[in-house]
Design a protein around this motif. Structure first.
Motif, short mmCIF file in Angstrom:
data_model
loop_
_atom_site.label_atom_id
_atom_site.label_comp_id
_atom_site.label_asym_id
_atom_site.label_seq_id
_atom_site.Cartn_x
_atom_site.Cartn_y
_atom_site.Cartn_z
N SER A 67 0.86 -1.19 0.00
CA SER A 67 0.00 0.00 0.00
C SER A 67 0.89 1.23 0.00
O SER A 67 1.63 1.47 0.97
N LEU A 68 0.82 2.00 -1.06
CA LEU A 68 1.64 3.20 -1.18
C LEU A 68 1.18 4.27 -0.21
O LEU A 68 -0.02 4.39 0.07
N ARG A 69 2.11 5.03 0.28
CA ARG A 69 1.80 6.24 1.05
C ARG A 69 2.28 7.41 0.21
O ARG A 69 3.45 7.47 -0.18
N VAL A 70 1.38 8.33 -0.06
CA VAL A 70 1.69 9.46 -0.93
C VAL A 70 1.47 10.75 -0.16
O VAL A 70 0.43 10.93 0.50
N ASP A 71 2.46 11.64 -0.23
CA ASP A 71 2.37 12.91 0.46
C ASP A 71 3.18 13.95 -0.31
O ASP A 71 4.06 13.59 -1.09
N ILE A 72 2.90 15.20 -0.07
CA ILE A 72 3.71 16.27 -0.65
C ILE A 72 5.02 16.32 0.14
O ILE A 72 5.00 16.42 1.37
N ALA A 73 6.14 16.22 -0.54
CA ALA A 73 7.44 16.23 0.13
C ALA A 73 7.70 17.60 0.74
O ALA A 73 7.42 18.64 0.13
N LYS A 74 8.24 17.58 1.95
CA LYS A 74 8.59 18.84 2.60
C LYS A 74 9.83 19.45 1.97
O LYS A 74 10.00 20.64 1.91
N TRP A 75 10.76 18.59 1.53
CA TRP A 75 11.99 19.03 0.90
C TRP A 75 12.13 18.32 -0.44
O TRP A 75 11.59 17.24 -0.63
N GLY A 76 12.90 18.89 -1.30
CA GLY A 76 13.17 18.27 -2.58
C GLY A 76 14.19 17.15 -2.43
O GLY A 76 14.64 16.82 -1.33
N ARG A 77 14.59 16.58 -3.53
CA ARG A 77 15.53 15.47 -3.49
C ARG A 77 16.91 15.90 -3.01
O ARG A 77 17.74 15.07 -2.68
N ASP A 78 17.18 17.21 -2.94
CA ASP A 78 18.48 17.70 -2.50
C ASP A 78 18.51 18.05 -1.02
O ASP A 78 19.53 18.50 -0.52
N GLY A 79 17.44 17.86 -0.31
CA GLY A 79 17.44 18.12 1.12
C GLY A 79 16.93 19.50 1.46
O GLY A 79 16.56 20.29 0.60
N PRO A 80 16.92 19.83 2.74
CA PRO A 80 16.31 21.08 3.20
C PRO A 80 17.06 22.34 2.78
O PRO A 80 16.49 23.40 2.73
N ARG A 81 18.34 22.25 2.50
CA ARG A 81 19.11 23.44 2.16
C ARG A 81 19.14 23.72 0.66
O ARG A 81 19.63 24.73 0.24
#
Length: 125
Positions: A67-81
């Motif tokens: 069962s997939l869990r889907v959410d809007i990512a808080k950070w992109g693939r490069d991290g918070p900075r």
């Protein structure tokens, strides 16, 4: 961000599942740096937030037996900075000497015992 993915899930599987909500700008499946196996989650990026929000409807959908869990990512693939972490300079950490750590209350490295033994109890023998 898609989590709880089967390790066998491919970019094509994700494109088929999430493509119905709009044009997909990028799909990134992180891999373990040593084994190169997928880590069980992915980033599916859309050009607009509206498309991304529509894709939240896939939360709970079964794909590859999970069962997939889907959410809007808080950070992109490069991290918070932002930016690529591999390019980050570590020169600041390397420029400090051991004496600097001592001045800040940290523990400085001590020299090895003269008798070649590593513990004080061993020196008494």
């Amino acid at each position: 961000m898609v989590t709880n993915m089967a390790y066998e899930t491919t970019k094509d599987d994700l494109a088929d599942t999430f493509g119905r909500y709009g044009e997909i700008a990028d799909i990134f499946i992180p891999r373990d740096r040593f084994t190169r196996q997928p880590r069980g989650y992915a980033f599916v990026r859309y050009p607009s937030m509206n498309e991304a929000k529509a894709a939240l409807a896939e939360d709970g959908r079964k794909l590859g037996g999970r069962s997939l869990r889907v959410d809007i990512a808080k950070w992109g693939r490069d991290g918070p900075r932002g930016g690529d972490r591999r390019r980050r300079s570590r020169s600041r950490d390397r420029s400090r000497s051991r004496g600097d750590r001592e001045d800040r209350g940290g523990r400085a490295a001590s020299p090895a015992p003269a008798n070649g033994r590593s513990s004080p109890a061993a020196a008494d023998e």
